[in-house]
Design a protein around this motif. Structure first.
Motif, PDB file in Angstrom:
ATOM      1  N   PRO A 195     -55.412 -33.322 -46.824  1.00  0.00           N
ATOM      2  CA  PRO A 195     -56.512 -32.333 -46.845  1.00  0.00           C
ATOM      3  C   PRO A 195     -56.652 -31.586 -48.171  1.00  0.00           C
ATOM      4  O   PRO A 195     -57.767 -31.285 -48.594  1.00  0.00           O
ATOM      5  CB  PRO A 195     -56.130 -31.361 -45.711  1.00  0.00           C
ATOM      6  N   MET A 241     -59.056 -32.402 -51.149  1.00  0.00           N
ATOM      7  CA  MET A 241     -60.447 -31.953 -51.208  1.00  0.00           C
ATOM      8  C   MET A 241     -60.616 -30.751 -52.117  1.00  0.00           C
ATOM      9  O   MET A 241     -61.742 -30.338 -52.413  1.00  0.00           O
ATOM     10  CB  MET A 241     -60.934 -31.598 -49.796  1.00  0.00           C
ATOM     11  N   GLY A 297     -60.698 -30.257 -45.529  1.00  0.00           N
ATOM     12  CA  GLY A 297     -59.857 -31.423 -45.305  1.00  0.00           C
ATOM     13  C   GLY A 297     -59.339 -31.506 -43.884  1.00  0.00           C
ATOM     14  O   GLY A 297     -59.362 -32.585 -43.267  1.00  0.00           O
TER      15      GLY A 297
END
Length: 330
Positions: free
Chosen positions: A183, A186, A210
């Motif tokens: 995540p 991102m 994310g």
């Protein structure tokens, strides 16, 4: 008459398949510019990276010879460790620089394409230079901060487990830290495409986006990574063939072994390593564009950026439109 394809918008909610289409459509439309930019900016780095790789292989390969004299006070094993460490550090630095330059190329292309009414037509590297420099600075800063945070949290987890004498307590936090790596990827697109975001607010927002799209992001990057490995393996074939042939000839100690260790053969091995590294960076553009268009999809889904841009453009057009005011003069 050639029909113009619709512009590939960044902020558009897309399904899994539509993200793939956007990635490859964008690359196909701008492939010449992408190849030219990679050649100018990444090929010189690959010349150095190939040299570092060959130095590393001279230490690891069974036909290793003491090419660089380390002095009489340093034994062969210690000399090998020193050379291996130096080559690893050199190769790692090249990878860091290369991935940063690659992010600068790909994200600046998407950012310029998104804001330009003419897409990337008749665009030169000089036109993208300010954006490339900005993206490179942000990419390098984000990478250094994320790596420092990762190492810091990892040290805290291991220290806590060592203090409590319970190594099992470190397993779950380490697994959670590894899971967060996907995540947090991102964060860089957020930092690049949203100019108003700061470094740490980009990390927070990147984690939010994310985790919100964790499984779709995981599936996209898994498939793209699998495809990238397949494509990069083709550019690795010449290097592997030359290296294996050299290993076999030297190990069997045949009359051809002298040719395998000759400067001419070594130069061809070096060129193949340069080609392999350049091909690696070209295939890595897939994952870089994938992150960009996944960000655009989830950001549009969460915040509706395209609607805000349409409103801004409408206001700009309204300010410029004087036909109504001059209606009596028409």
């Amino acid at each position: 008459m050639q029909i113009e394809r619709p512009k590939i918008e960044l902020y558009q909610v897309r399904s899994f398949g539509e993200k793939f289409s956007a990635i490859f459509e964008f690359i196909r439309e701008n492939f010449k510019f992408l190849l030219r930019a990679c050649t100018y900016l990444l090929l010189p780095l690959c010349l150095v990276q190939g040299f570092a790789m060959e130095m590393m292989m001279k230490v690891l390969a069974p036909y290793y010879t003491n090419t660089f004299d380390m002095g009489e006070d340093v034994d062969v094993a210690q000399g090998m460790l020193l050379r291996l460490g130096a080559s690893y550090v050199g190769y790692g630095i090249c990878l860091l620089i290369g991935s940063t330059l690659l992010a600068g190329i790909c994200y600046s292309m998407v950012k310029y394409y998104h804001k330009s009414p003419n897409r990337l037509r008749n665009t030169t590297l000089s036109d993208l230079k300010p954006i490339i420099i900005q993206v490179i600075k942000r990419s390098l800063l984000m990478t250094l901060v994320l790596v420092a945070l990762f190492i810091g949290v990892l040290v805290l987890i291991i220290s806590f487990a060592a203090i409590t004498s319970a190594p099992i307590l470190a397993v779950i936090p380490i697994l959670a830290l590894v899971v967060c790596c996907l995540p947090v990827s991102m964060a860089l697109p957020v930092y690049v495409f949203e100019d108003e975001e700061t470094l740490f607010s980009s990390i927070t927002r990147g984690l939010k986006l994310g985790f919100h799209s964790f499984w779709s992001l995981f599936g996209l990057m898994f498939v793209i990574g699998f495809l990238t490995n397949i494509l990069s393996s083709f550019t690795s074939i010449p290097w592997y063939i030359l290296t294996v042939v050299k290993s076999v000839l030297v190990a069997t100690d045949t009359t051809q072994s002298s040719f395998a260790t000759s400067p001419v053969y070594s130069f061809f091995v070096y060129l193949s390593s340069v080609f392999m590294n350049f091909g690696m960076y070209l295939t890595m553009t897939l994952s870089t564009f994938a992150l960009a268009f996944h960000y655009g999809s989830i950001a549009e889904e969460e915040d509706g950026f395209s609607v805000e841009e349409d409103i801004q453009h409408f206001d700009e057009l309204a300010e410029k439109d004087t036909d109504i005011d001059n209606f009596d003069k028409l």
